[in-house]
Design a protein around this motif. Sequence first.
Motif, PDB file in Angstrom:
ATOM      1  N   SER A 236       0.841  -1.201   0.000  1.00 27.21           N
ATOM      2  CA  SER A 236       0.000   0.000   0.000  1.00 27.21           C
ATOM      3  C   SER A 236       0.874   1.248   0.000  1.00 27.21           C
ATOM      4  O   SER A 236       1.452   1.594   1.031  1.00 27.21           O
ATOM      5  CB  SER A 236      -0.924   0.000   1.232  1.00 27.21           C
ATOM      6  N   PRO A 237       1.005   1.949  -1.123  1.00 31.09           N
ATOM      7  CA  PRO A 237       1.795   3.177  -1.186  1.00 31.09           C
ATOM      8  C   PRO A 237       0.958   4.377  -0.783  1.00 31.09           C
ATOM      9  O   PRO A 237      -0.243   4.269  -0.536  1.00 31.09           O
ATOM     10  CB  PRO A 237       2.180   3.253  -2.669  1.00 31.09           C
TER      11      PRO A 237
ATOM     12  N   VAL B  56      -4.676 -10.258  -2.386  1.00 31.41           N
ATOM     13  CA  VAL B  56      -3.950 -11.189  -1.507  1.00 31.41           C
ATOM     14  C   VAL B  56      -3.412 -12.344  -2.344  1.00 31.41           C
ATOM     15  O   VAL B  56      -3.901 -13.483  -2.271  1.00 31.41           O
ATOM     16  CB  VAL B  56      -4.862 -11.709  -0.370  1.00 31.41           C
ATOM     17  N   PRO B  57      -2.394 -12.103  -3.155  1.00 34.29           N
ATOM     18  CA  PRO B  57      -1.929 -13.136  -4.095  1.00 34.29           C
ATOM     19  C   PRO B  57      -1.417 -14.398  -3.419  1.00 34.29           C
ATOM     20  O   PRO B  57      -1.507 -15.490  -3.985  1.00 34.29           O
ATOM     21  CB  PRO B  57      -0.822 -12.431  -4.888  1.00 34.29           C
ATOM     22  N   GLN B  58      -0.877 -14.284  -2.208  1.00 29.29           N
ATOM     23  CA  GLN B  58      -0.354 -15.481  -1.537  1.00 29.29           C
ATOM     24  C   GLN B  58      -1.458 -16.451  -1.151  1.00 29.29           C
ATOM     25  O   GLN B  58      -1.199 -17.639  -0.947  1.00 29.29           O
ATOM     26  CB  GLN B  58       0.483 -15.098  -0.309  1.00 29.29           C
TER      27      GLN B  58
ATOM     28  N   THR C 122      14.339  -5.826  -5.242  1.00 28.52           N
ATOM     29  CA  THR C 122      12.927  -5.856  -4.868  1.00 28.52           C
ATOM     30  C   THR C 122      12.081  -6.458  -5.981  1.00 28.52           C
ATOM     31  O   THR C 122      12.261  -6.141  -7.154  1.00 28.52           O
ATOM     32  CB  THR C 122      12.417  -4.427  -4.559  1.00 28.52           C
ATOM     33  N   LEU C 123      11.139  -7.304  -5.563  1.00 24.98           N
ATOM     34  CA  LEU C 123      10.117  -7.842  -6.454  1.00 24.98           C
ATOM     35  C   LEU C 123       8.765  -7.312  -6.003  1.00 24.98           C
ATOM     36  O   LEU C 123       8.368  -7.497  -4.847  1.00 24.98           O
ATOM     37  CB  LEU C 123      10.110  -9.376  -6.413  1.00 24.98           C
ATOM     38  N   PHE C 124       8.059  -6.619  -6.897  1.00 23.62           N
ATOM     39  CA  PHE C 124       6.691  -6.165  -6.645  1.00 23.62           C
ATOM     40  C   PHE C 124       5.729  -7.094  -7.379  1.00 23.62           C
ATOM     41  O   PHE C 124       5.901  -7.340  -8.582  1.00 23.62           O
ATOM     42  CB  PHE C 124       6.476  -4.739  -7.168  1.00 23.62           C
ATOM     43  N   LEU C 125       4.711  -7.582  -6.680  1.00 20.78           N
ATOM     44  CA  LEU C 125       3.625  -8.318  -7.319  1.00 20.78           C
ATOM     45  C   LEU C 125       2.332  -7.540  -7.103  1.00 20.78           C
ATOM     46  O   LEU C 125       2.013  -7.149  -5.974  1.00 20.78           O
ATOM     47  CB  LEU C 125       3.481  -9.726  -6.720  1.00 20.78           C
ATOM     48  N   TRP C 126       1.602  -7.313  -8.184  1.00 19.92           N
ATOM     49  CA  TRP C 126       0.354  -6.566  -8.141  1.00 19.92           C
ATOM     50  C   TRP C 126      -0.768  -7.419  -8.702  1.00 19.92           C
ATOM     51  O   TRP C 126      -0.551  -8.275  -9.561  1.00 19.92           O
ATOM     52  CB  TRP C 126       0.451  -5.281  -8.975  1.00 19.92           C
ATOM     53  N   GLY C 127      -1.996  -7.159  -8.264  1.00 20.43           N
ATOM     54  CA  GLY C 127      -3.166  -7.833  -8.817  1.00 20.43           C
ATOM     55  C   GLY C 127      -3.935  -6.903  -9.732  1.00 20.43           C
ATOM     56  O   GLY C 127      -4.331  -5.808  -9.311  1.00 20.43           O
ATOM     57  N   ARG C 128      -4.123  -7.314 -10.968  1.00 21.86           N
ATOM     58  CA  ARG C 128      -4.835  -6.461 -11.926  1.00 21.86           C
ATOM     59  C   ARG C 128      -6.245  -6.140 -11.438  1.00 21.86           C
ATOM     60  O   ARG C 128      -6.781  -5.061 -11.721  1.00 21.86           O
ATOM     61  CB  ARG C 128      -4.915  -7.175 -13.282  1.00 21.86           C
ATOM     62  N   ARG C 129      -6.836  -7.051 -10.655  1.00 24.33           N
ATOM     63  CA  ARG C 129      -8.208  -6.852 -10.175  1.00 24.33           C
ATOM     64  C   ARG C 129      -8.246  -6.535  -8.680  1.00 24.33           C
ATOM     65  O   ARG C 129      -9.210  -6.835  -7.993  1.00 24.33           O
ATOM     66  CB  ARG C 129      -9.049  -8.094 -10.504  1.00 24.33           C
ATOM     67  N   ASP C 130      -7.180  -5.916  -8.206  1.00 25.47           N
ATOM     68  CA  ASP C 130      -7.099  -5.489  -6.810  1.00 25.47           C
ATOM     69  C   ASP C 130      -7.947  -4.224  -6.637  1.00 25.47           C
ATOM     70  O   ASP C 130      -7.689  -3.204  -7.267  1.00 25.47           O
ATOM     71  CB  ASP C 130      -5.631  -5.214  -6.459  1.00 25.47           C
ATOM     72  N   ARG C 131      -8.943  -4.288  -5.756  1.00 17.20           N
ATOM     73  CA  ARG C 131      -9.822  -3.146  -5.533  1.00 17.20           C
ATOM     74  C   ARG C 131      -9.281  -2.180  -4.485  1.00 17.20           C
ATOM     75  O   ARG C 131      -9.801  -1.074  -4.337  1.00 17.20           O
ATOM     76  CB  ARG C 131     -11.211  -3.635  -5.104  1.00 17.20           C
ATOM     77  N   LEU C 132      -8.255  -2.599  -3.732  1.00 23.56           N
ATOM     78  CA  LEU C 132      -7.711  -1.752  -2.672  1.00 23.56           C
ATOM     79  C   LEU C 132      -6.462  -0.993  -3.124  1.00 23.56           C
ATOM     80  O   LEU C 132      -6.315   0.194  -2.849  1.00 23.56           O
ATOM     81  CB  LEU C 132      -7.387  -2.604  -1.438  1.00 23.56           C
ATOM     82  N   VAL C 133      -5.553  -1.680  -3.757  1.00 24.82           N
ATOM     83  CA  VAL C 133      -4.320  -1.053  -4.258  1.00 24.82           C
ATOM     84  C   VAL C 133      -4.285  -1.268  -5.772  1.00 24.82           C
ATOM     85  O   VAL C 133      -3.865  -2.326  -6.243  1.00 24.82           O
ATOM     86  CB  VAL C 133      -3.066  -1.660  -3.591  1.00 24.82           C
ATOM     87  N   PRO C 134      -4.731  -0.301  -6.551  1.00 24.29           N
ATOM     88  CA  PRO C 134      -4.811  -0.490  -8.003  1.00 24.29           C
ATOM     89  C   PRO C 134      -3.456  -0.842  -8.606  1.00 24.29           C
ATOM     90  O   PRO C 134      -2.417  -0.285  -8.222  1.00 24.29           O
ATOM     91  CB  PRO C 134      -5.308   0.873  -8.505  1.00 24.29           C
ATOM     92  N   SER C 135      -3.471  -1.742  -9.571  1.00 27.44           N
ATOM     93  CA  SER C 135      -2.213  -2.194 -10.186  1.00 27.44           C
ATOM     94  C   SER C 135      -1.551  -1.092 -11.002  1.00 27.44           C
ATOM     95  O   SER C 135      -0.377  -1.231 -11.376  1.00 27.44           O
ATOM     96  CB  SER C 135      -2.478  -3.410 -11.076  1.00 27.44           C
ATOM     97  N   ARG C 136      -2.252   0.005 -11.273  1.00 22.28           N
ATOM     98  CA  ARG C 136      -1.610   1.112 -12.014  1.00 22.28           C
ATOM     99  C   ARG C 136      -0.459   1.733 -11.215  1.00 22.28           C
ATOM    100  O   ARG C 136       0.376   2.451 -11.788  1.00 22.28           O
ATOM    101  CB  ARG C 136      -2.629   2.175 -12.391  1.00 22.28           C
ATOM    102  N   PHE C 137      -0.404   1.470  -9.907  1.00 21.38           N
ATOM    103  CA  PHE C 137       0.749   1.933  -9.143  1.00 21.38           C
ATOM    104  C   PHE C 137       2.038   1.316  -9.675  1.00 21.38           C
ATOM    105  O   PHE C 137       3.124   1.852  -9.447  1.00 21.38           O
ATOM    106  CB  PHE C 137       0.603   1.584  -7.660  1.00 21.38           C
TER     107      PHE C 137
ATOM    108  N   ALA D  43     -14.430  -9.749   2.950  1.00 19.00           N
ATOM    109  CA  ALA D  43     -13.241 -10.593   2.784  1.00 19.00           C
ATOM    110  C   ALA D  43     -13.142 -11.118   1.356  1.00 19.00           C
ATOM    111  O   ALA D  43     -12.069 -11.109   0.738  1.00 19.00           O
ATOM    112  CB  ALA D  43     -13.280 -11.748   3.780  1.00 19.00           C
ATOM    113  N   LYS D  44     -14.260 -11.545   0.807  1.00 23.42           N
ATOM    114  CA  LYS D  44     -14.228 -12.111  -0.541  1.00 23.42           C
ATOM    115  C   LYS D  44     -14.001 -11.047  -1.606  1.00 23.42           C
ATOM    116  O   LYS D  44     -13.493 -11.360  -2.703  1.00 23.42           O
ATOM    117  CB  LYS D  44     -15.525 -12.876  -0.804  1.00 23.42           C
ATOM    118  N   SER D  45     -14.334  -9.796  -1.299  1.00 28.93           N
ATOM    119  CA  SER D  45     -14.133  -8.733  -2.276  1.00 28.93           C
ATOM    120  C   SER D  45     -12.653  -8.454  -2.536  1.00 28.93           C
ATOM    121  O   SER D  45     -12.317  -7.781  -3.511  1.00 28.93           O
ATOM    122  CB  SER D  45     -14.822  -7.446  -1.816  1.00 28.93           C
TER     123      SER D  45
END
Length: 410
Positions: free
Chosen positions: A242-243, A380-382, A343-358, A279-281
């Motif tokens: 979360s930036p 939560v990719p893990q 550093t390795l950053f992993l982002w979720g394209r469908r992340d509603r909390l931290v948009p992958s455009r970051f 949680a499911k969102s």
Amino acid sequence: MSKSLRSAADPGAVLTDHFPRDLTDAALTHSDASLVLDITGHGRWTVTVDDGMAEVTRGVATDPTCTVHTDADTLADLLIGRRSGVDAFLVGDLTARGSLATVLQIGGAFAPDVDLVTRPRAREVTACGLRTAYLEAGRADAPPVVLLHGLGATNASMLPVLADLAEDFRVLAPDLPGFGASDAPAWTYTAEQLFRWLRDFLDAVGAGGAVVIGNSLGGRLALELAMREPDTVDKLVLLCPSPAFRRFRQLAPLARWWPVDVARLPMIGLPRAVVMAGAKSMFARPDRVPQPWFEAAVDEFEIAMGYGARRRAALSALINIYLEEPFGDGGFWERLTTVRTPTLFLWGRRDRLVPSRFARHVSVAVPTAKSVVLPDCGHVPQLELPNVTMGLTRRFLGSPRAATQYRAHA
């Protein structure tokens, strides 16, 4: 019939022969607790923990701290030391309701003479003056890896990472201050304040120079460590960190005014269905995740939100994520350019909390970092894509062993 086979067929026998009675060395079991074991086809037993000593009786306790559902063979494997409870939970051979933390604490005391690296031990340490609960797995002499969970979660949300890396690393997964079984001080929960705690924790557990893996708030905290004391970090793996907000800061004046102590006031909890939906969102496809994982996570959240100090901690941390200054000499995005840690950053394209455009802003600020956007993943990719997440993580860490393959759920 051998003792182990007899035990597998008869849970009463395996409990009599193998359940540890003295749990005084298991962290946090100094608190009274009751654990119900519901064994498929064999009935139920209750483990009562009183001042660190366990008593096993047939039947069900009233209002137990937690309930475990499993089969007789899995129970025998856990108590004899052939498998860890985390492994059984992750593949669906064991489910838990109520306090998952208590299940992990007690399970860490099974078969103490058996060296099982994927079985985490529940421990405590004082960091920044706070009682800090953490799980530790792997060999004590292996390179350290520290796992940092996200806002509103506990170290249990990092169990797939812990189980996968424990074969090759010393893995430590603390509950952040204000969350899980750690103390919840009346802090402001700024990145700087949490950094001071993390730095003290690393010293207390002898994990200087660790790989740090963080999800969401945990990823932001890992970055703070790398920005302030890069020599204490070997590598970073950041799962949807979360930036600081670059836009939508119109409510910042209101957020600065908001009295966080209002969270201490007694309040009516949200309906469980609402918490479950929230949680499911966080997942692109919730059907990938076993329903028992959601049930356990919601139980942990509801337990935590029953305490005013933990509600206050969650609100304060949330407000400070929103209020962090993005620009200027001390702004997050200016400071981010100083990161030199691999550093390795992993982002979720469908992340509603931290948009992958970051991801594109991070690539500009830290061009040496590797940044991967997972096209069909949430926040939560893990948990949603553990095989993909751990495969990418292992390759980045240079680990020769293939990632653990988790059972597919979709």
